[in-house]
Design a protein around this motif. Structure first.
Motif, PDB file in Angstrom:
ATOM      1  N   MET A  78       0.839  -1.203   0.000  1.00 46.38           N
ATOM      2  CA  MET A  78       0.000   0.000   0.000  1.00 46.38           C
ATOM      3  C   MET A  78       0.875   1.255   0.000  1.00 46.38           C
ATOM      4  SD  MET A  78      -3.490  -0.492   2.169  1.00 46.38           S
ATOM      5  CE  MET A  78      -2.807  -0.515   3.806  1.00 46.38           C
ATOM      6  N   SER A  79       0.317   2.339  -0.503  1.00 43.55           N
ATOM      7  CA  SER A  79       1.055   3.605  -0.545  1.00 43.55           C
ATOM      8  C   SER A  79       1.034   4.269   0.826  1.00 43.55           C
ATOM      9  CB  SER A  79       0.417   4.539  -1.566  1.00 43.55           C
ATOM     10  OG  SER A  79      -0.856   4.977  -1.093  1.00 43.55           O
ATOM     11  N   ILE A  80       1.859   5.280   0.978  1.00 40.63           N
ATOM     12  CA  ILE A  80       1.893   6.057   2.222  1.00 40.63           C
ATOM     13  C   ILE A  80       0.510   6.640   2.507  1.00 40.63           C
ATOM     14  CG2 ILE A  80       2.800   8.192   3.255  1.00 40.63           C
ATOM     15  CD1 ILE A  80       5.487   7.521   1.817  1.00 40.63           C
ATOM     16  N   GLN A  81      -0.126   7.170   1.472  1.00 44.42           N
ATOM     17  CA  GLN A  81      -1.450   7.778   1.664  1.00 44.42           C
ATOM     18  C   GLN A  81      -2.481   6.750   2.105  1.00 44.42           C
ATOM     19  OE1 GLN A  81      -2.587  10.211  -1.685  1.00 44.42           O
ATOM     20  NE2 GLN A  81      -0.981  11.705  -1.283  1.00 44.42           N
ATOM     21  N   GLN A  82      -2.431   5.560   1.511  1.00 43.65           N
ATOM     22  CA  GLN A  82      -3.376   4.498   1.910  1.00 43.65           C
ATOM     23  C   GLN A  82      -3.123   4.052   3.349  1.00 43.65           C
ATOM     24  OE1 GLN A  82      -2.336   1.953  -1.443  1.00 43.65           O
ATOM     25  NE2 GLN A  82      -4.438   2.024  -2.216  1.00 43.65           N
ATOM     26  N   ASN A  83      -1.847   3.856   3.686  1.00 42.59           N
ATOM     27  CA  ASN A  83      -1.485   3.469   5.059  1.00 42.59           C
ATOM     28  C   ASN A  83      -1.993   4.495   6.065  1.00 42.59           C
ATOM     29  OD1 ASN A  83      -0.115   1.185   4.217  1.00 42.59           O
ATOM     30  ND2 ASN A  83       1.894   2.169   4.215  1.00 42.59           N
ATOM     31  N   LEU A  84      -1.779   5.760   5.728  1.00 39.61           N
ATOM     32  CA  LEU A  84      -2.149   6.851   6.628  1.00 39.61           C
ATOM     33  C   LEU A  84      -3.667   6.942   6.789  1.00 39.61           C
ATOM     34  CD1 LEU A  84      -0.842   9.021   8.337  1.00 39.61           C
ATOM     35  CD2 LEU A  84      -0.785  10.507   6.347  1.00 39.61           C
ATOM     36  N   ASN A  85      -4.386   6.857   5.685  1.00 39.09           N
ATOM     37  CA  ASN A  85      -5.852   6.923   5.755  1.00 39.09           C
ATOM     38  C   ASN A  85      -6.428   5.781   6.568  1.00 39.09           C
ATOM     39  OD1 ASN A  85      -6.440   9.304   4.344  1.00 39.09           O
ATOM     40  ND2 ASN A  85      -6.179   8.298   2.363  1.00 39.09           N
ATOM     41  N   THR A  86      -5.880   4.580   6.398  1.00 38.51           N
ATOM     42  CA  THR A  86      -6.334   3.417   7.163  1.00 38.51           C
ATOM     43  C   THR A  86      -6.111   3.647   8.657  1.00 38.51           C
ATOM     44  OG1 THR A  86      -5.796   1.943   5.322  1.00 38.51           O
ATOM     45  CG2 THR A  86      -6.061   0.922   7.471  1.00 38.51           C
ATOM     46  N   LEU A  87      -4.926   4.150   8.971  1.00 38.83           N
ATOM     47  CA  LEU A  87      -4.560   4.400  10.366  1.00 38.83           C
ATOM     48  C   LEU A  87      -5.448   5.474  10.985  1.00 38.83           C
ATOM     49  CD1 LEU A  87      -2.518   3.730  12.607  1.00 38.83           C
ATOM     50  CD2 LEU A  87      -0.945   5.350  11.581  1.00 38.83           C
ATOM     51  N   ILE A  88      -5.627   6.576  10.277  1.00 39.05           N
ATOM     52  CA  ILE A  88      -6.435   7.693  10.797  1.00 39.05           C
ATOM     53  C   ILE A  88      -7.874   7.253  11.030  1.00 39.05           C
ATOM     54  CG2 ILE A  88      -7.418   9.949  10.192  1.00 39.05           C
ATOM     55  CD1 ILE A  88      -4.680  10.528   8.777  1.00 39.05           C
ATOM     56  N   ASN A  89      -8.408   6.446  10.117  1.00 45.28           N
ATOM     57  CA  ASN A  89      -9.797   5.976  10.263  1.00 45.28           C
ATOM     58  C   ASN A  89      -9.990   5.083  11.480  1.00 45.28           C
ATOM     59  OD1 ASN A  89     -10.644   7.348   7.995  1.00 45.28           O
ATOM     60  ND2 ASN A  89     -10.307   5.630   6.602  1.00 45.28           N
ATOM     61  N   ASP A  90      -8.912   4.408  11.892  1.00 52.01           N
ATOM     62  CA  ASP A  90      -8.985   3.511  13.054  1.00 52.01           C
ATOM     63  C   ASP A  90      -8.778   4.228  14.383  1.00 52.01           C
ATOM     64  OD1 ASP A  90      -9.479   1.337  11.500  1.00 52.01           O
ATOM     65  OD2 ASP A  90      -7.416   0.587  11.470  1.00 52.01           O
ATOM     66  N   LEU A  91      -8.256   5.452  14.332  1.00 55.03           N
ATOM     67  CA  LEU A  91      -7.897   6.140  15.579  1.00 55.03           C
ATOM     68  C   LEU A  91      -9.079   6.906  16.183  1.00 55.03           C
ATOM     69  CD1 LEU A  91      -4.395   7.766  14.924  1.00 55.03           C
ATOM     70  CD2 LEU A  91      -4.906   5.683  16.187  1.00 55.03           C
ATOM     71  N   PRO A  92      -9.198   6.890  17.517  1.00 54.65           N
ATOM     72  CA  PRO A  92     -10.180   7.764  18.167  1.00 54.65           C
ATOM     73  C   PRO A  92      -9.818   9.228  17.894  1.00 54.65           C
ATOM     74  CG  PRO A  92      -9.262   6.156  19.718  1.00 54.65           C
ATOM     75  CD  PRO A  92      -8.441   6.080  18.479  1.00 54.65           C
ATOM     76  N   GLU A  93     -10.811  10.091  17.858  1.00 59.48           N
ATOM     77  CA  GLU A  93     -10.563  11.516  17.577  1.00 59.48           C
ATOM     78  C   GLU A  93      -9.686  12.171  18.640  1.00 59.48           C
ATOM     79  OE1 GLU A  93     -14.102  13.758  16.856  1.00 59.48           O
ATOM     80  OE2 GLU A  93     -14.700  12.546  15.130  1.00 59.48           O
ATOM     81  N   THR A  94      -9.660  11.595  19.829  1.00 64.52           N
ATOM     82  CA  THR A  94      -8.901  12.180  20.942  1.00 64.52           C
ATOM     83  C   THR A  94      -7.399  11.903  20.842  1.00 64.52           C
ATOM     84  OG1 THR A  94      -9.388  10.154  22.175  1.00 64.52           O
ATOM     85  CG2 THR A  94     -10.806  12.058  22.590  1.00 64.52           C
ATOM     86  N   VAL A  95      -7.002  11.053  19.890  1.00 66.38           N
ATOM     87  CA  VAL A  95      -5.592  10.657  19.792  1.00 66.38           C
ATOM     88  C   VAL A  95      -4.889  11.419  18.672  1.00 66.38           C
ATOM     89  CG1 VAL A  95      -4.007   8.731  19.339  1.00 66.38           C
ATOM     90  CG2 VAL A  95      -6.062   8.353  20.721  1.00 66.38           C
ATOM     91  N   THR A  96      -3.764  12.052  19.009  1.00 69.98           N
ATOM     92  CA  THR A  96      -2.938  12.746  18.016  1.00 69.98           C
ATOM     93  C   THR A  96      -1.927  11.762  17.433  1.00 69.98           C
ATOM     94  OG1 THR A  96      -3.127  14.851  19.182  1.00 69.98           O
ATOM     95  CG2 THR A  96      -1.276  14.628  17.661  1.00 69.98           C
ATOM     96  N   LEU A  97      -1.871  11.722  16.113  1.00 72.11           N
ATOM     97  CA  LEU A  97      -0.915  10.860  15.426  1.00 72.11           C
ATOM     98  C   LEU A  97       0.315  11.669  15.032  1.00 72.11           C
ATOM     99  CD1 LEU A  97       0.011   8.315  13.828  1.00 72.11           C
ATOM    100  CD2 LEU A  97      -1.368   9.157  11.921  1.00 72.11           C
ATOM    101  N   VAL A  98       1.468  11.260  15.554  1.00 71.87           N
ATOM    102  CA  VAL A  98       2.743  11.842  15.117  1.00 71.87           C
ATOM    103  C   VAL A  98       3.362  10.855  14.128  1.00 71.87           C
ATOM    104  CG1 VAL A  98       5.035  12.645  15.815  1.00 71.87           C
ATOM    105  CG2 VAL A  98       3.070  12.997  17.347  1.00 71.87           C
ATOM    106  N   ALA A  99       3.470  11.272  12.875  1.00 74.00           N
ATOM    107  CA  ALA A  99       4.068  10.424  11.838  1.00 74.00           C
ATOM    108  C   ALA A  99       5.583  10.508  11.968  1.00 74.00           C
ATOM    109  CB  ALA A  99       3.616  10.885  10.453  1.00 74.00           C
ATOM    110  N   VAL A 100       6.211   9.401  12.303  1.00 67.87           N
ATOM    111  CA  VAL A 100       7.657   9.395  12.534  1.00 67.87           C
ATOM    112  C   VAL A 100       8.377   9.316  11.184  1.00 67.87           C
ATOM    113  CG1 VAL A 100       9.586   8.204  13.630  1.00 67.87           C
ATOM    114  CG2 VAL A 100       7.380   8.358  14.806  1.00 67.87           C
ATOM    115  N   SER A 101       8.921  10.464  10.790  1.00 69.71           N
ATOM    116  CA  SER A 101       9.503  10.608   9.450  1.00 69.71           C
ATOM    117  C   SER A 101      11.016  10.492   9.452  1.00 69.71           C
ATOM    118  CB  SER A 101       9.081  11.957   8.860  1.00 69.71           C
ATOM    119  OG  SER A 101       9.317  13.014   9.784  1.00 69.71           O
ATOM    120  N   LYS A 102      11.604  10.068  10.573  1.00 71.72           N
ATOM    121  CA  LYS A 102      13.065   9.974  10.643  1.00 71.72           C
ATOM    122  C   LYS A 102      13.587   9.029   9.566  1.00 71.72           C
ATOM    123  CE  LYS A 102      13.219   6.423  14.283  1.00 71.72           C
ATOM    124  NZ  LYS A 102      13.638   6.112  15.658  1.00 71.72           N
TER     125      LYS A 102
END
Length: 220
Positions: free
Chosen positions: A1-25
């Motif tokens: 899957m692409s980065i965008q697909q991975n990210l969308n899947t992850l965001i859809n699974d997260l509660p709204e109260t949780v901040t996602l920090v994408a580790v770009s190191k």
């Protein structure tokens, strides 16, 4: 899957109260921009020099999180723009952040890194040390704000051990939250990474640091 697909899947699974920090190191700017175009704005780096270079080249509305171990002599390079420093593990470092923030007329948000893992390689202060610092030292520092805690669980397949460590951090957070200080606003528990973030959220985390589940394996 692409980065965008991975990210969308992850965001859809997260509660709204949780901040996602994408580790770009270790990741190139093109990967960060792919995530940016989906709406991701919080990115985490573990080396100040890399973060400075990326911040210089990338959109200015990105919120940069310093998630690695911080050397005091390098704080000055990120003081003008860093959004949140996750790894404050001693008072000398906190004082240096305060000093450099003052030069930029900023208040820098910080998390206290608590050592919850049994591994010697993990950094962090004890709960007692953190409590003493909040009660006696933090009020004098006018250009920092303590907004929560960060912790890293032991690297193990033992689910119960990880759960216990996460629960310990939540308990420490609740205890520290009761301390009244003018520049202390405890609201963030940063715990959980690609392999264990669902468990971390179940244990009370409201900020997770996820890299490989978004960007794929790291480039070293």
């Amino acid at each position: 899957m692409s980065i965008q697909q991975n990210l969308n899947t992850l965001i859809n699974d997260l509660p709204e109260t949780v901040t996602l920090v994408a580790v770009s190191k270790t990741k190139p700017n093109s990967d960060i921009m792919e995530a940016y175009h989906v709406g991701q704005r919080d990115f985490g780096e573990n080396k100040i020099q890399d973060m400075v270079e990326k911040a210089d080249a990338l959109p200015k509305d990105i919120r940069w999180h310093m998630i690695g171990h911080v050397q005091r002599n390098k704080v000055k390079y990120m003081a003008g723009f860093v959004h949140l420093i996750h790894g404050i593990d001693n008072l000398k470092l906190l004082k240096e952040v305060d000093k450099q923030a003052q030069k930029h007329n900023r208040i820098i948000d910080c998390l206290l890194q608590i050592k919850i893992a049994e591994e010697d390689s993990k950094f962090g202060m004890t709960a007692a040390h953190a409590k003493t610092m909040l009660q006696t030292d933090v009020a004098a520092l006018k250009n920092i704000r303590i907004v929560g805690v960060m912790g890293m669980a032991t690297f193990t397949d033992n689910h119960d051990q990880i759960k216990n460590e996460f629960q310990r951090l939540k308990t420490i957070f609740e205890d520290l939250k009761s301390i009244v200080s003018p520049n202390c606003e405890m609201k963030t528990i940063s715990m959980g990474m690609s392999g264990d973030y669902p468990l971390a959220i179940a244990c009370g985390s409201n900020m997770i640091r996820v890299g490989s589940s978004i960007f794929g394996a790291r480039n070293y």
